[in-house]
Design an enzyme around this catalytic site. Sequence first.
Site, PDB file in Angstrom:
ATOM      1  N   ARG A 185      -4.896  10.383   4.423  1.00 23.42           N
ATOM      2  CA  ARG A 185      -4.033  11.170   4.601  1.00 23.42           C
ATOM      3  C   ARG A 185      -2.939  11.155   3.453  1.00 23.42           C
ATOM      4  O   ARG A 185      -2.308  12.151   3.220  1.00 23.42           O
ATOM      5  CB  ARG A 185      -3.259  10.842   5.880  1.00 23.42           C
TER       6      ARG A 185
ATOM      7  N   ASP B  63       4.090   0.303  12.351  1.00 25.41           N
ATOM      8  CA  ASP B  63       2.923  -0.548  11.680  1.00 25.41           C
ATOM      9  C   ASP B  63       2.979  -1.953  11.907  1.00 25.41           C
ATOM     10  O   ASP B  63       1.982  -2.589  11.766  1.00 25.41           O
ATOM     11  CB  ASP B  63       3.252  -0.513  10.233  1.00 25.41           C
TER      12      ASP B  63
ATOM     13  N   ARG C 286      -0.820  13.854  12.956  1.00 21.78           N
ATOM     14  CA  ARG C 286      -0.274  13.660  11.627  1.00 21.78           C
ATOM     15  C   ARG C 286      -0.048  15.050  11.024  1.00 21.78           C
ATOM     16  O   ARG C 286      -0.812  15.343  10.019  1.00 21.78           O
ATOM     17  CB  ARG C 286      -1.548  12.744  10.869  1.00 21.78           C
TER      18      ARG C 286
ATOM     19  N   ILE D  53       6.954   6.679  17.398  1.00 17.35           N
ATOM     20  CA  ILE D  53       6.447   7.315  16.095  1.00 17.35           C
ATOM     21  C   ILE D  53       5.156   8.082  16.218  1.00 17.35           C
ATOM     22  O   ILE D  53       5.196   9.450  15.889  1.00 17.35           O
ATOM     23  CB  ILE D  53       6.617   6.336  15.003  1.00 17.35           C
TER      24      ILE D  53
ATOM     25  N   CYS E  30      -5.694  11.729  12.558  1.00 15.85           N
ATOM     26  CA  CYS E  30      -6.550  10.336  12.318  1.00 15.85           C
ATOM     27  C   CYS E  30      -6.322   9.770  13.700  1.00 15.85           C
ATOM     28  O   CYS E  30      -5.734  10.279  14.642  1.00 15.85           O
ATOM     29  CB  CYS E  30      -5.941   9.763  11.284  1.00 15.85           C
TER      30      CYS E  30
ATOM     31  N   LYS F  37       0.803  -1.243  -0.085  1.00 16.23           N
ATOM     32  CA  LYS F  37       0.007   0.011  -0.037  1.00 16.23           C
ATOM     33  C   LYS F  37       0.792   1.186  -0.027  1.00 16.23           C
ATOM     34  O   LYS F  37       0.772   2.121  -0.824  1.00 16.23           O
ATOM     35  CB  LYS F  37      -0.860   0.162   1.258  1.00 16.23           C
ATOM     36  N   ASN F  38       2.045   1.214   0.836  1.00 15.67           N
ATOM     37  CA  ASN F  38       2.605   2.450   0.962  1.00 15.67           C
ATOM     38  C   ASN F  38       3.740   2.675  -0.020  1.00 15.67           C
ATOM     39  O   ASN F  38       4.538   3.708  -0.120  1.00 15.67           O
ATOM     40  CB  ASN F  38       3.202   2.590   2.460  1.00 15.67           C
TER      41      ASN F  38
ATOM     42  N   ARG G 224      -8.559  -1.197   4.432  1.00 12.54           N
ATOM     43  CA  ARG G 224      -7.635   0.033   3.809  1.00 12.54           C
ATOM     44  C   ARG G 224      -6.282  -0.551   3.545  1.00 12.54           C
ATOM     45  O   ARG G 224      -5.545  -0.098   2.670  1.00 12.54           O
ATOM     46  CB  ARG G 224      -7.332   1.114   4.925  1.00 12.54           C
TER      47      ARG G 224
HETATM   48  C1  EPZ Z   1       3.974   6.758   6.586  1.00 12.57           C
HETATM   49  O1  EPZ Z   1       2.969   7.813   7.122  1.00 12.57           O
HETATM   50  C2  EPZ Z   1       3.169   5.588   6.537  1.00 12.57           C
HETATM   51  N1  EPZ Z   1       1.911   5.803   5.562  1.00 12.57           N
HETATM   52  C3  EPZ Z   1       2.525   5.268   7.783  1.00 12.57           C
HETATM   53  O2  EPZ Z   1       1.966   4.008   7.501  1.00 12.57           O
HETATM   54  C4  EPZ Z   1       3.878   4.749   8.754  1.00 12.57           C
HETATM   55  O3  EPZ Z   1       3.276   4.550   9.951  1.00 12.57           O
HETATM   56  C5  EPZ Z   1       4.844   6.009   8.937  1.00 12.57           C
HETATM   57  O4  EPZ Z   1       4.982   6.532   7.627  1.00 12.57           O
HETATM   58  C6  EPZ Z   1       5.958   6.002   9.864  1.00 12.57           C
HETATM   59  O5  EPZ Z   1       6.713   4.750   9.347  1.00 12.57           O
HETATM   60  C7  EPZ Z   1       2.412   6.004   4.108  1.00 12.57           C
HETATM   61  O6  EPZ Z   1       3.549   5.753   3.848  1.00 12.57           O
HETATM   62  C8  EPZ Z   1       1.308   6.133   3.167  1.00 12.57           C
HETATM   63  P1  EPZ Z   1       5.884   9.986   8.976  1.00 12.57           P
HETATM   64  P2  EPZ Z   1       3.479   9.275   7.477  1.00 12.57           P
HETATM   65  O7  EPZ Z   1       5.692  11.450   8.140  1.00 12.57           O
HETATM   66  O8  EPZ Z   1       4.384   9.630   6.291  1.00 12.57           O
HETATM   67  C9  EPZ Z   1       5.747  13.438  12.287  1.00 12.57           C
HETATM   68  C10 EPZ Z   1       0.010   2.389   7.497  1.00 12.57           C
HETATM   69  O9  EPZ Z   1      -0.320   1.893   8.737  1.00 12.57           O
HETATM   70  N2  EPZ Z   1       5.580  14.381  11.168  1.00 12.57           N
HETATM   71  O10 EPZ Z   1       7.033   9.217   8.561  1.00 12.57           O
HETATM   72  O11 EPZ Z   1       2.431  10.177   7.476  1.00 12.57           O
HETATM   73  C11 EPZ Z   1       4.518  12.604  12.770  1.00 12.57           C
HETATM   74  O12 EPZ Z   1       3.691  13.101  13.243  1.00 12.57           O
HETATM   75  C12 EPZ Z   1       0.422   3.994   7.724  1.00 12.57           C
HETATM   76  O13 EPZ Z   1       0.348   2.118   6.606  1.00 12.57           O
HETATM   77  C13 EPZ Z   1       5.629  15.653  11.658  1.00 12.57           C
HETATM   78  O14 EPZ Z   1       5.789  15.975  12.759  1.00 12.57           O
HETATM   79  O15 EPZ Z   1       4.409   9.250   8.584  1.00 12.57           O
HETATM   80  C14 EPZ Z   1       5.106  11.143  13.006  1.00 12.57           C
HETATM   81  O16 EPZ Z   1       5.243  11.566  14.630  1.00 12.57           O
HETATM   82  C15 EPZ Z   1       0.323   4.609   9.234  1.00 12.57           C
HETATM   83  N3  EPZ Z   1       5.572  16.654  10.597  1.00 12.57           N
HETATM   84  C16 EPZ Z   1       6.590  11.267  12.474  1.00 12.57           C
HETATM   85  O17 EPZ Z   1       6.697  12.398  12.015  1.00 12.57           O
HETATM   86  C17 EPZ Z   1       5.293  16.226   9.242  1.00 12.57           C
HETATM   87  O18 EPZ Z   1       5.112  17.154   8.120  1.00 12.57           O
HETATM   88  C18 EPZ Z   1       6.602  10.101  11.425  1.00 12.57           C
HETATM   89  O19 EPZ Z   1       5.514  10.406  10.581  1.00 12.57           O
HETATM   90  C19 EPZ Z   1       5.173  14.933   9.088  1.00 12.57           C
HETATM   91  C20 EPZ Z   1       5.568  14.007   9.945  1.00 12.57           C
END
Ligand code: EPZ
Length: 428
Positions: free
Chosen positions: A101, A315, A130, A337, A125, A22-23, A407
């Site tokens: 998202r 995840d 997020r 995370i 979410c 998916k990702n 999803r």
């Molecule tokens: C990606 O989400 C994945 N989704 C998530 O998978 C996964 O859990 C996550 O990476 C972490 O590995 C997709 O790839 C579509 P991040 P993402 O930006 O990119 C903070 C699933 O179950 N952050 O790496 O949204 C954030 O709050 C999903 O398949 C900011 O502060 O996650 C978090 O604490 C869930 N500001 C940390 O960074 C930002 O602008 C990591 O988030 C962006 C993120």
Amino acid sequence: MDKLIIKGRRRLNGKVAVSGAKNAALPAMAAAILTSEDIRLNKVPHLADVTTMVALFEKMGIMTAGYTGIPATQASGKSITINTSRMNTYEAPYDLVRTMRASVLVLGPLVARYGRARVSLPGGCAIGSRPVDLHIKGLEALGAHVTIEHGYINVAAQKLTGAKIAFDTTTVTGTENVMMAATLARGTTVIENAAKEPEITSLAEQLVNMGARIRGAGTDIVEIQGVDQLHGCSVDIIPDRIEAGTYIIAAAAAGGEVEVTNCNPSHLDALLFKMNEVGVECTETGNSVLVRRKGDAWLKSAGMKTLPYPNFPTDLQAQFMVLMTQGDDTSVITETIFENRFMHVAELRRMGADIKVENNVAIVRGKTRLMGAPIMATDLRASASLVIAGLIADNVTEISRIYHLDRGYEGMEEKLSKIGAQIERVKV
Ligand code: EPZ
């Protein structure tokens, strides 16, 4: 809304094939916006989130051929051909972005190709707020002008200009958005503290296939040399390491002998190390992992902390927590995370689990015989953990709100039934 009915305490035996990730599929689709030529994606999983992205594209006038409602059992996936030559808007509306998202991934490609984008703020979410502040800072560093009005991110840029960007938090989609935007910027962009997930590497490979010039994907520092335009390509979506890990943990929890095929074991090192630590035999071959757990002895309890790749993935945290209810002692699990990723705990407690939560730490007592109960899915990966709990619990477990599961897992009940689980989906 559908429910899953699971009769527990059945061992699992046989082979389960992993679908496309998916990702990886979602950014691969967004990258199609960077060119007016056809982008053909193969081995695309049939998932609700992919369907949402297709709906978003159709609303934007982007043509997507080949993604019809395929039977979920077709784990070989589908090929989607995407063409953006007739795209008629730069806007990604709230009603679609709020359900997924990852829609925010159209932001970088839209700005790079058209100099404009209006994407709804994704909002939070179940697992956390997020934010997308790092995505925005990255685009501003490339020279984009960004305003937030009425819940929308408005971005304008004459021509993006390469820059050095240092993320203070590792962000997967943030890295993907900036990397895609930088492919058409003037000059060189360097992303420091880039995310290193396999999905970053596969996206970079696709972009290079389209004519981009990228070095260092999969490491902390990614360098992108901007080019004038990108062309079409055809790529395979990589196997879903989180789906693979979910089935490895399910087999470890239920016992038996299961071969998880069509996966990339090298993407699962942190999990496989942990499986060894808790006493589950996992044998890797080229594209599969054979999981063996004989007998009824408790596993060895082990602590775990989620961290960015290549460490243990957030995840798989909920799924591993269920496994640790079957440990011989106590396991301390730390989620670093996301700020609210323990919502499966309340549901597991209803099944008799003894788990204490203090901030981002869960203390899981082992030697617990889970009991079947009516429970409710709260988010994608939590729902997978509840399925695993149902597989090992006494009697019957009913899981509601399984739209969360749909999803990110293609035909989970079919795949589990094929390896011996007594699980069925009922419409209510
Ligand atoms: C990606 O989400 C994945 N989704 C998530 O998978 C996964 O859990 C996550 O990476 C972490 O590995 C997709 O790839 C579509 P991040 P993402 O930006 O990119 C903070 C699933 O179950 N952050 O790496 O949204 C954030 O709050 C999903 O398949 C900011 O502060 O996650 C978090 O604490 C869930 N500001 C940390 O960074 C930002 O602008 C990591 O988030 C962006 C993120």
